[in-house]
Write an enzyme that holds these catalytic residues in place. Structure first.
Site, PDB file in Angstrom:
ATOM      1  N   ARG A 181      41.964  26.884  72.759  1.00 15.47           N
ATOM      2  CA  ARG A 181      43.219  28.287  72.474  1.00 15.47           C
ATOM      3  C   ARG A 181      42.417  27.939  70.607  1.00 15.47           C
ATOM      4  O   ARG A 181      43.410  28.398  69.597  1.00 15.47           O
ATOM      5  CB  ARG A 181      44.532  28.148  72.263  1.00 15.47           C
ATOM      6  CG  ARG A 181      44.042  28.857  73.820  1.00 15.47           C
ATOM      7  CD  ARG A 181      43.968  30.288  74.480  1.00 15.47           C
ATOM      8  NE  ARG A 181      44.145  30.008  75.435  1.00 15.47           N
ATOM      9  CZ  ARG A 181      43.370  29.866  76.550  1.00 15.47           C
ATOM     10  NH1 ARG A 181      41.656  29.069  76.400  1.00 15.47           N
ATOM     11  NH2 ARG A 181      43.180  30.429  77.796  1.00 15.47           N
ATOM     12  N   SER A 230      49.257  36.414  76.876  1.00 16.21           N
ATOM     13  CA  SER A 230      50.503  34.803  76.453  1.00 16.21           C
ATOM     14  C   SER A 230      50.962  35.463  75.413  1.00 16.21           C
ATOM     15  O   SER A 230      50.384  34.753  74.114  1.00 16.21           O
ATOM     16  CB  SER A 230      49.394  33.450  76.975  1.00 16.21           C
ATOM     17  OG  SER A 230      48.357  34.047  77.888  1.00 16.21           O
ATOM     18  N   GLU A 300      50.998  31.423  70.671  1.00 15.22           N
ATOM     19  CA  GLU A 300      49.679  31.942  70.648  1.00 15.22           C
ATOM     20  C   GLU A 300      49.343  33.976  70.175  1.00 15.22           C
ATOM     21  O   GLU A 300      48.014  33.960  69.637  1.00 15.22           O
ATOM     22  CB  GLU A 300      49.563  32.089  72.614  1.00 15.22           C
ATOM     23  CG  GLU A 300      47.096  32.432  72.497  1.00 15.22           C
ATOM     24  CD  GLU A 300      47.177  32.011  74.357  1.00 15.22           C
ATOM     25  OE1 GLU A 300      46.210  32.638  74.344  1.00 15.22           O
ATOM     26  OE2 GLU A 300      47.529  30.705  74.618  1.00 15.22           O
TER      27      GLU A 300
END
Length: 321
Positions: A181, A230, A300
Site C-alpha cells: 500500500r 479500507s 489507508e
C-alpha cells in the site's frame, strides 16, 4: 474577497492561456465519497496533459498544488485545502485501451473497474482484481492498491508523470519503489497515465474471476454506503478488522460516523457526519487498538487539509507513544 478569488487575482495573467476549468472555493464534499469536508481554495480540471503541464509551469512553486482522483479514499478536513487542488478530467485522462495481447495503456483518471473491463474485452488476464477497487488508476499507482491477494505493482510496466515544474517523466516499475500500500515515487509527481501488463487468458476465466471479486465485495463490504474503503492498512501478521473487532470497535459511532457493523475496517458516513467526526472516530479506533493489542494502525485513507480551529484531532487521541 474569498481565498480562492484572491489567489486567482494574485496570479492574474499567468493562468490566462489555460484551457481547463478553474473554480474558486470549490466544495470538496461534492467530489469525495464521504460527502464531507471543507472547500479547496481553487479546483483546477485540466483539459489534457499539455494543459496540466502549462498550469504547473505557471503556478509559483511556493503555492501548494495537490492532485486528487475520484475521491474514493479521501477525507478532507473542515477548513479545506489551501492553494490548488487538481482533479484530472475523464475526457483528458480517463481512457484505456489495449496496446497488444498483454498490455493496456490507461489514463490516471480511468476507474480501476473500467480497466478490468478493457482487459476482459481484450482477453488479457491479471486485471480482475481491479474490478473490486473503488478508485482510479492514478490512486492505484500512488498507493499500490490491491484486492483479493493481488497488487497494482504486479501489473505496472511504466508510468508517465509531470513534476511540480511541469516537466515530463517516465518511471519504470523499479522507479516507483513499491511496497505494501505504498509507492516511494516523489510525492509532488502527478501521474497522468501508465502502461500495464497482464497475460493472454480465456475470457470465460477472466469473467469468472471478475464475478468472484464482485460477489465477495457485495457479501462482506458496505459498498452502498458513503465510505472510503479500507480505513487502515493491515498490520504485519494480522488484519486490521480483526484488531478493530478485538478492541470492541465494530459498529462504534461518533455523531454520524460509524465503523461498519458489516466490515469494521470500513468507516461510513451514516448521513450527517462531518469530516471532524470521521477523523475523530478513526483516531478513537487507533487509540483503542493500541491499548488492546499494542498495535499502531496506519491510515489507508488519505486525510488532507486544515482542521477548523478548536476541532483538531490528535493522532491516537494524543496518547504518549
Amino acid at each position: 474577497m474569498t481565498a480562492g478569488s484572491d489567489l486567482l487575482a494574485k496570479l492574474g495573467d499567468r493562468l490566462s492561456g489555460l484551457r481547463g476549468r478553474l473554480t474558486p472555493d470549490s466544495a470538496m464534499e461534492k467530489i469525495t465519497w464521504f460527502r464531507a469536508g471543507g472547500p479547496a481554495d481553487v479546483l483546477f480540471q485540466p483539459a489534457d496533459e499539455e494543459d496540466l503541464a502549462d498550469f504547473l509551469k505557471a503556478v509559483p512553486e511556493e503555492v501548494p498544488v495537490m492532485v486528487v482522483g475520484i475521491g474514493s479514499n479521501l477525507l478532507v478536513r473542515e477548513n479545506g485545502v489551501r492553494g490548488f487542488v487538481v482533479r484530472l478530467s475523464a475526457k483528458g485522462f480517463g481512457t484505456a485501451n489495449a496496446l497488444s495481447e498483454t498490455q493496456i495503456e490507461a489514463g490516471a483518471a480511468t476507474p480501476d473497474k473500467h480497466v478490468s473491463g478493457v482487459a476482459y474485452d481484450a482477453g488479457i488476464g491479471g486485471f480482475h482484481f481491479f474490478h473490486g477497487i473503488p478508485g482510479s488508476i492514478g490512486g492505484a499507482l500512488r498507493m499500490n492498491a490491491g484486492a483479493n491477494g493481488f497488487e497494482t505493482r504486479e501489473r505496472v510496466v511504466e508510468v508517465r508523470a509531470l513534476t511540480r515544474k511541469g516537466e515530463r517523466l517516465v518511471l519504470t516499475n523499479e522507479d516507483m519503489g513499491y511496497a505494501y500500500r505504498h509507492s516511494s515515487a516523489p510525492r509532488d509527481l502527478i501521474f497522468t497515465s501508465a502502461v500495464l501488463e497482464g497475460f493472454p487468458d480465456d475470457r470465460a476465466t477472466i469473467r469468472a474471476n471478475m464475478d468472484a471479486v464482485r460477489d465477495h465485495r457485495e457479501s462482506v463490504q458496505p459498498i452502498r454506503e458513503k465510505t472510503g474503503g479500507s480505513t487502515f492498512k493491515n498490520p504485519e501478521g494480522t488484519s486490521a478488522w480483526k484488531e478493530i473487532d478485538k478492541a470492541g470497535c465494530r459498529g462504534l459511532m461518533i455523531g454520524g460516523a460509524q465503523m461498519s457493523p458489516m466490515h469494521c475496517n470500513f468507516m461510513i458516513n451514516t448521513g450527517s457526519a462531518s469530516s471532524y467526526e470521521l477523523e475523530l472516530l478513526g483516531e478513537t479506533v487507533r487509540a483503542r487498538v493500541l491499548a488492546a493489542s499494542d498495535i499502531r494502525l496506519e491510515w489507508e485513507i488519505k486525510r488532507v487539509g486544515d482542521f477548523r480551529p478548536g476541532r483538531e484531532v490528535q493522532e491516537f487521541l494524543g496518547q504518549l507513544l
